[in-house]
Design an enzyme around this catalytic site. Structure first.
Site, PDB file in Angstrom:
ATOM      1  N   GLU A  96       0.729  -1.437   0.093  1.00  0.00           N
ATOM      2  CA  GLU A  96       0.073  -0.157   0.024  1.00  0.00           C
ATOM      3  C   GLU A  96       0.879   1.342   0.173  1.00  0.00           C
ATOM      4  O   GLU A  96       0.909   2.140   0.900  1.00  0.00           O
ATOM      5  CB  GLU A  96      -1.015  -0.048   1.195  1.00  0.00           C
ATOM      6  CG  GLU A  96      -1.909  -0.939   1.012  1.00  0.00           C
ATOM      7  CD  GLU A  96      -3.033  -0.860   1.973  1.00  0.00           C
ATOM      8  OE1 GLU A  96      -2.887  -0.032   3.040  1.00  0.00           O
ATOM      9  OE2 GLU A  96      -4.097  -1.520   1.807  1.00  0.00           O
TER      10      GLU A  96
ATOM     11  N   GLU B 112      -6.464  -7.859  -0.306  1.00  0.00           N
ATOM     12  CA  GLU B 112      -6.880  -7.753   0.977  1.00  0.00           C
ATOM     13  C   GLU B 112      -8.393  -7.197   1.043  1.00  0.00           C
ATOM     14  O   GLU B 112      -8.937  -6.490   0.295  1.00  0.00           O
ATOM     15  CB  GLU B 112      -6.238  -6.588   1.616  1.00  0.00           C
ATOM     16  CG  GLU B 112      -4.763  -7.165   2.011  1.00  0.00           C
ATOM     17  CD  GLU B 112      -4.066  -5.778   2.743  1.00  0.00           C
ATOM     18  OE1 GLU B 112      -4.734  -5.037   3.522  1.00  0.00           O
ATOM     19  OE2 GLU B 112      -2.790  -5.753   2.636  1.00  0.00           O
TER      20      GLU B 112
HETATM   21  C1  GAL Z   1      -4.204  -2.491   4.937  1.00  0.00           C
HETATM   22  C2  GAL Z   1      -2.817  -3.163   5.142  1.00  0.00           C
HETATM   23  C3  GAL Z   1      -2.753  -4.449   6.068  1.00  0.00           C
HETATM   24  C4  GAL Z   1      -3.595  -4.240   7.274  1.00  0.00           C
HETATM   25  C5  GAL Z   1      -4.852  -3.715   6.754  1.00  0.00           C
HETATM   26  C6  GAL Z   1      -6.008  -3.589   7.843  1.00  0.00           C
HETATM   27  O1  GAL Z   1      -4.222  -0.993   4.737  1.00  0.00           O
HETATM   28  O2  GAL Z   1      -2.136  -3.522   3.878  1.00  0.00           O
HETATM   29  O3  GAL Z   1      -1.389  -4.509   6.329  1.00  0.00           O
HETATM   30  O4  GAL Z   1      -3.323  -3.225   8.011  1.00  0.00           O
HETATM   31  O5  GAL Z   1      -4.935  -2.360   6.130  1.00  0.00           O
HETATM   32  O6  GAL Z   1      -7.490  -3.355   7.516  1.00  0.00           O
END
Ligand code: GAL
Length: 659
Positions: free
Chosen positions: A148, A304
């Site tokens: 990110e 994710e």
């Molecule tokens: C994203 C990140 C992850 C985790 C996640 C939690 O922004 O890539 O590592 O922190 O959020 O929602």
């Protein structure tokens, strides 16, 4: 990502947070949950390189072997997202600074200046080791660079960044005279005599030079991309055949997804809908369309999402039963070939211990684990979806350069928000059930029957000519207010707005008339309703008024216009319509362009999309509404998610149901 053999399923795997005895159980439970891919090592730098130049990969070898033995593919992170504490102790200059000169300290993550040669060197050294070590590992599938980019450190204003900015400007402008011209520095005695005098737009007593601010957005995006590219170069050299990606964030202002796309082998996105937002799926639809469009329709990865609640909103609502499945299928319906989560096993400690995970604190006898495992099985049952693509008759244009410029200070209204404007337009197409691609303005538009320009405040002359050629050749174009106002350097083109689009739109805007907060005016004509936020004094020069303001300061003046141009039509919207009037306008524009919904007569809240491949066509039906919905199909179809059911022409979807 191994192409088109299946829909991958899995999540972030952070085994270093757990004793090694847990790992074997992880493998068993991953198999039970249907996991086919994990992204591992994202935050492992401090453990694999505990001291500068001293590496301990042994434990990670065992992680890779476990995964390989379990037949799980690894989207291997380059481990560079969170530098270990020793790096900033040794080189404090890697720490980023904000515009007011304050430093961002270690203790969280992403605490590095993107321009830092020290950070890039240490990161590249680690990536070289990593790539060499795992190049031949059978579990290695895809590289996941960083994490990110620009999530926490979007822009850095330190001296290292300042020097890098001057170098960047030197490459862009060549001479300081060119820079002075581009930045309009004759204004407020800002003329530079040499590049050495130039600084980032640090906190100033009043408005910083807008062109300088705009260039700083460009530069900062580029600095982040250079970090990515430095690692990418190592990976390409050591493992030329392994695809590379980095997980982008949705509608993320610091990172121009269109500029990053050519440097990725597959696009990937992290997406966290707010379960308390009833519009969450429509907001997500925009980002999913953008991911699919950024590499010409190539399937992308949802890298994710949350199995249930997150930990970083003021109130972190869980996903109701069925919501996670529905939103996962939405990503697939809009082109994703992988559905992954943050994260596999819920953390015991650290800032994310209340963030949901595939395997919750409470273990496998949980709603979340059952829903995860059910979805894993379901995705595994339809491998043929992988690799299929969709096509759209409508395109929406957006551009990061214009976004950065639009939201600068000292404008007619500071209430213009690029994401909201984009979404308002996208949403009317979404509600009408129309498939839509999202593109930057320099793409070939000839394949589209309708092109929508929500707001391109900054429009280059070339892109304006491209829009003209598109309409001239028979295209239908809808342009909304405050588009085509400035050039690449945020300079006005005199002679009446929007200079390069006047011929095409058949009008001239004499004066902007932004509306006060809460103020509304009425609009009547071929569509009726109210408008807020914006109005303007429009003179028709060939266009006809489709609707006019009927009260307020501009009563009687055109609000919506239409202009026949070449073999096509250009519409202009000079205000922000309420949602109903906006739908009425879009319906008229669509009818003229003959742009049809994916499926006619869809009930409210049901989304329909199509993906097709060699000889197969998949129709996805998703019920985002609170009640059940009945969908009539033109012909009986077999529901691939209910293999025992007979083909049917009527599909009843439960609330949050998917077919
Ligand atoms: C994203 C990140 C992850 C985790 C996640 C939690 O922004 O890539 O590592 O922190 O959020 O929602």
């Amino acid at each position: 990502m191994t192409a088109a053999s299946r829909l991958h399923f899995g999540g972030d795997y952070n085994p270093e947070q757990w004793p090694e005895e847990t790992w074997a159980e992880d493998m068993l439970l991953m198999k039970e949950a249907g996991v086919t891919m994990v992204t591992a090592g994202i935050f492992s730098w401090a453990k694999v390189e505990p001291r500068p130049g001293e590496y301990d990969f042994g434990w990670f070898d065992r992680v890779m072997d476990h995964l390989g033995d379990a037949g799980i593919r690894v989207c291997l992170a380059t481990m560079t997202a969170s530098p270990p504490p020793w790096l900033s102790r040794l080189h404090p200059e890697v720490l980023p600074e904000s515009a007011d000169g304050s430093r961002r300290w270690p203790g969280g993550r992403q605490h590095y200046c993107p321009s830092s040669p020290v950070y890039r060197t240490y990161a590249a050294r680690l990536v070289e080791r990593l790539a060499t070590r795992y190049a031949e590992h059978p579990a290695l599938d895809t590289w996941h660079v960083g994490n990110e980019y620009g999530c926490h450190t979007r822009q850095c204003y330190c001296d290292v960044s300042a020097a890098d900015f001057r170098r960047w400007l030197g490459e862009r402008y060549g001479t300081v005279e060119e820079l002075n011209d581009a930045w309009s520095t004759a204004f407020w005695s800002q003329r530079y005599d040499t590049f050495d005098e130039v600084l980032p737009p640090r906190l100033a007593p009043t408005f910083a030079n807008p062109a300088q601010q705009l260039d700083y957005w460009r530069f900062s995006d580029d600095a982040l991309r250079q970090c990515y590219l430095a690692e990418h170069a190592v990976l390409r050299r050591v493992t030329p055949d392994v695809p590379v990606t980095t997980n982008l964030m949705p509608q993320h202002k610091p990172v121009d997804a269109f500029a990053w796309a050519p440097h990725q082998d597959v696009m990937s996105l992290d997406y966290y809908q707010d379960p308390y937002d009833p519009m969450a799926h429509r907001v997500a639809a925009f980002s999913f369309d953008l991911m699919r469009s950024a590499r010409d329709g190539q399937p992308w990865m949802l890298l994710e999402q949350a199995p249930s609640a997150v930990n970083w909103r003021p109130r972190n609502g869980p996903k109701k039963p069925g919501t996670m499945r529905l939103w996962s299928w939405q990503a697939v319906a809009q082109g994703a070939d992988a559905v992954l989560y943050f994260q596999w096993r819920q953390s015991r400690g650290g800032a994310e211990k209340f963030h949901s995970a595939m395997l919750p604190h409470a273990g496998t006898d949980t709603r979340v684990f059952r829903e995860v495992a059910d979805l894993g099985r379901e995705l595994a049952s339809v491998p043929e979806i992988a690799g299929t693509r969709s096509r759209a008759d409508a395109a929406l244009l957006t551009d990061w350069n214009s976004w950065w410029a639009l939201e600068l200070d000292s404008h007619p209204s500071t209430s213009l928000d690029q994401s909201l404007i984009n979404r308002a337009h996208h949403q009317t197409l979404f509600e009408a059930g129309v498939a839509c691609d999202i593109l930057p303005p320099d793409r070939d538009l000839s394949a589209y029957r309708l092109v929508v320009v929500p707001n391109l405040y900054l429009l280059t002359e070339d892109d304006a000519r491209r829009l003209e050629a598109y309409v001239e050749g028979g295209g239908h174009l809808l342009v909304s207010f405050f588009s085509g106002i400035v050039d690449e350097c945020d300079r006005i083109r005199p002679g009446g707005y929007p200079a390069h689009l006047r011929r095409l739109l058949g009008l001239r805007t004499e004066e902007f008339w932004p509306l006060d907060e809460g103020a509304r005016v009425s609009v009547h004509g071929a569509l009726n309703g109210t408008a807020d936020l914006w109005s303007e004094v429009i003179h028709l020069e060939g266009a006809e008024a489709v609707a006019r303001f009927t009260d307020g300061d501009l009563a009687g003046g055109p609000a919506v216009t239409r202009h026949a141009f070449g073999s096509g039509t250009a519409w202009y919207l000079g205000t922000r319509l309420d949602a109903t009037a906006m739908r009425a306008l879009m319906d008229q524009v669509r009818a003229a362009a003959d742009v049809r919904p994916v499926l006619p007569g869809l009930p409210a809240h049901v989304q329909a999309t199509v993906r097709e491949g060699a000889g197969t066509r998949f129709l996805f039906l998703l019920n985002h509404g609170p009640g059940s919905a009945v969908v009539e199909l033109p012909a009986p179809l077999r529901d691939r998610l209910r293999p025992d059911a007979e083909p049917a022409a009527t599909v009843t979807l439960a609330p949050r149901g998917v077919a």
